[in-house]
Design a protein around this motif. Structure first.
Motif, mmCIF file in Angstrom:
data_model
loop_
_atom_site.group_PDB
_atom_site.id
_atom_site.type_symbol
_atom_site.label_atom_id
_atom_site.label_comp_id
_atom_site.label_asym_id
_atom_site.label_seq_id
_atom_site.Cartn_x
_atom_site.Cartn_y
_atom_site.Cartn_z
ATOM 1 N N UNK A 7 0.823 -1.215 0.000
ATOM 2 C CA UNK A 7 0.000 0.000 0.000
ATOM 3 C C UNK A 7 0.860 1.269 0.000
ATOM 4 N N UNK A 8 2.127 1.109 0.385
ATOM 5 C CA UNK A 8 3.034 2.257 0.358
ATOM 6 C C UNK A 8 3.477 2.740 1.734
ATOM 7 N N UNK A 9 3.287 1.924 2.772
ATOM 8 C CA UNK A 9 3.648 2.342 4.144
ATOM 9 C C UNK A 9 5.127 2.727 4.230
ATOM 10 N N UNK A 10 5.966 1.839 3.708
ATOM 11 C CA UNK A 10 7.413 2.072 3.792
ATOM 12 C C UNK A 10 7.810 3.356 3.082
ATOM 13 N N UNK A 11 7.205 3.571 1.905
ATOM 14 C CA UNK A 11 7.513 4.766 1.112
ATOM 15 C C UNK A 11 7.079 6.025 1.871
ATOM 16 N N UNK A 12 5.892 5.974 2.462
ATOM 17 C CA UNK A 12 5.374 7.136 3.209
ATOM 18 C C UNK A 12 6.283 7.432 4.411
ATOM 19 N N UNK A 13 6.660 6.373 5.141
ATOM 20 C CA UNK A 13 7.489 6.566 6.347
ATOM 21 C C UNK A 13 8.844 7.178 5.994
ATOM 22 N N UNK A 14 9.408 6.724 4.894
ATOM 23 C CA UNK A 14 10.718 7.233 4.471
ATOM 24 C C UNK A 14 10.623 8.745 4.206
ATOM 25 N N UNK A 15 9.590 9.146 3.465
ATOM 26 C CA UNK A 15 9.379 10.576 3.151
ATOM 27 C C UNK A 15 9.134 11.381 4.424
ATOM 28 N N UNK A 16 8.302 10.823 5.316
ATOM 29 C CA UNK A 16 7.937 11.535 6.547
ATOM 30 C C UNK A 16 9.184 11.786 7.392
ATOM 31 N N UNK A 17 10.029 10.775 7.502
ATOM 32 C CA UNK A 17 11.245 10.929 8.313
ATOM 33 C C UNK A 17 12.253 11.857 7.658
ATOM 34 N N UNK A 18 12.296 11.840 6.343
ATOM 35 C CA UNK A 18 13.221 12.751 5.656
ATOM 36 C C UNK A 18 12.783 14.198 5.851
ATOM 37 N N UNK A 19 11.469 14.421 5.816
ATOM 38 C CA UNK A 19 10.927 15.789 5.942
ATOM 39 C C UNK A 19 10.987 16.298 7.375
ATOM 40 N N UNK A 20 10.798 15.394 8.347
ATOM 41 C CA UNK A 20 10.686 15.833 9.749
ATOM 42 C C UNK A 20 11.580 14.977 10.646
ATOM 43 N N UNK A 21 12.883 15.016 10.432
ATOM 44 C CA UNK A 21 13.759 14.097 11.174
ATOM 45 C C UNK A 21 13.753 14.340 12.686
ATOM 46 N N UNK A 22 13.402 15.567 13.112
ATOM 47 C CA UNK A 22 13.449 15.846 14.555
ATOM 48 C C UNK A 22 12.186 15.384 15.279
ATOM 49 N N UNK A 23 11.110 15.196 14.521
ATOM 50 C CA UNK A 23 9.833 14.849 15.166
ATOM 51 C C UNK A 23 9.698 13.354 15.439
ATOM 52 N N UNK A 24 10.207 12.551 14.482
ATOM 53 C CA UNK A 24 9.819 11.144 14.483
ATOM 54 C C UNK A 24 10.986 10.177 14.651
ATOM 55 N N UNK A 25 10.665 9.027 15.250
ATOM 56 C CA UNK A 25 11.602 7.904 15.269
ATOM 57 C C UNK A 25 10.820 6.694 14.780
ATOM 58 N N UNK A 26 11.433 5.950 13.870
ATOM 59 C CA UNK A 26 10.771 4.762 13.328
ATOM 60 C C UNK A 26 11.351 3.538 14.014
ATOM 61 N N UNK A 27 10.473 2.757 14.632
ATOM 62 C CA UNK A 27 10.951 1.552 15.306
ATOM 63 C C UNK A 27 11.445 0.553 14.262
ATOM 64 N N UNK A 28 12.535 -0.121 14.567
ATOM 65 C CA UNK A 28 13.039 -1.158 13.655
ATOM 66 C C UNK A 28 12.674 -2.509 14.249
ATOM 67 N N UNK A 29 11.913 -3.294 13.481
ATOM 68 C CA UNK A 29 11.423 -4.582 13.964
ATOM 69 C C UNK A 29 12.463 -5.674 13.767
ATOM 70 N N UNK A 30 12.257 -6.749 14.505
ATOM 71 C CA UNK A 30 13.014 -7.977 14.238
ATOM 72 C C UNK A 30 12.130 -8.875 13.382
ATOM 73 N N UNK A 31 12.735 -9.582 12.451
ATOM 74 C CA UNK A 31 11.953 -10.538 11.642
ATOM 75 C C UNK A 31 12.783 -11.769 11.304
ATOM 76 N N UNK A 32 12.056 -12.872 11.065
ATOM 77 C CA UNK A 32 12.747 -14.086 10.643
ATOM 78 C C UNK A 32 12.745 -14.219 9.114
#
Ligand code: ADP
Ligand code: 5GP
Length: 212
Positions: free
Chosen positions: A17-42
């Motif tokens: 749906x584009x979640x990853x793409x949206x998050x990347x843009x959001x963090x690039x635009x507002x690096x001081x506001x947001x932190x993206x949790x990094x998940x563990x996966x198998x």
């Protein structure tokens, strides 16, 4: 003056749906506001993904140890693999006043809502099912049978959308990123997020009232 801690935000949505793409843009635009949790996966890394950046890629044994050690805020199984949110990072960033985004699927989202009721839940969808299939195919990172599993999982997930606070339609990317930012920033004004400020103002007003 502003002593509020960060907001916990869950972003879910159909694979592709584009979640990853949206998050990347959001963090690039507002690096001081947001932190993206990094998940563990198998699951295995896709081409271009790096360990510790998109995910912590771990073995099934390591993941099960993390479960036993209570190191995960939540975890779920998604199309044959485990995915989970390491606790430490999320708590540290919230304490530091960042709004922390968890990009996770619906089972995990519901567990988080149960544990932390004031979490903001966003669900991302493309404008149509046809567009979803196009994006999944166009991404070119999964084979046909994995795409079929993900589309079938999307149908199941579509049944749970009503549990979310906002539906975000990812049609034009820029507009969508702006909308996500606005929704999150508005959440800072929520009464439940401002108890401390309200208490301070009440105390000040009580002094005035008693002085009359
Ligand atoms: P998800 O993280 O939800 O699985 P991705 O961010 O990987 O999805 O996006 C899936 C595909 O759709 C990618 O190829 C991405 O470039 C594309 N995409 C994302 N947003 C848009 C959009 N608004 N319009 C067209 N294509 C998009
Ligand atoms: P993908 O393999 O496409 O990166 O992710 C598959 C699904 O797992 C997506 O819906 C993604 O949001 C979800 N996911 C990623 N990390 C986590 C996590 O830590 N917990 C849960 N519950 N789901 C996750």
């Amino acid at each position: 003056m502003d002593q509020r801690k960060g907001i916990l935000i869950v972003v879910s949505g159909f694979s592709g749906s584009g979640k990853g793409t949206i998050m990347k843009e959001l963090l690039e635009k507002h690096p001081d506001n947001y932190a993206l949790s990094i998940s563990a996966t198998t699951r295995s890394p896709r081409p271009g993904e790096a360990d510790g950046r998109e995910y912590f890629f771990v073995s099934k044994e390591k993941f099960e140890t993390m479960i036993q050690e209570d190191a995960l805020l939540e975890y779920a199984q998604y199309v044959d693999h485990y995915y989970g949110t390491p606790k430490d990072y999320v708590f540290r960033q919230l304490e530091a006043g960042k709004d922390v985004i968890l990009e996770i699927e619906i089972q995990g989202a519901l567990k988080i809502r149960e544990k932390y009721p004031d979490t903001l839940l966003l669900f991302v969808t493309p404008p149509s099912g046809e567009e979803l299939k196009k994006r999944l195919t166009g991404r070119g990172t999964e084979d046909e049978s994995t795409i079929a599993s993900r589309l079938s999982r999307a149908w199941q997930e579509a049944q749970g959308v009503e549990s979310y606070d906002y539906l975000v339609i990812n049609d034009k990317l820029e507009e969508c990123v702006q909308q996500v930012h606005s929704i999150i920033q508005n959440q800072h004004a929520c009464v439940v997020k401002n108890h401390r400020l309200i208490e301070t103002i009440r105390t000040e007003l009580k002094v005035f009232a008693e002085g009359e």
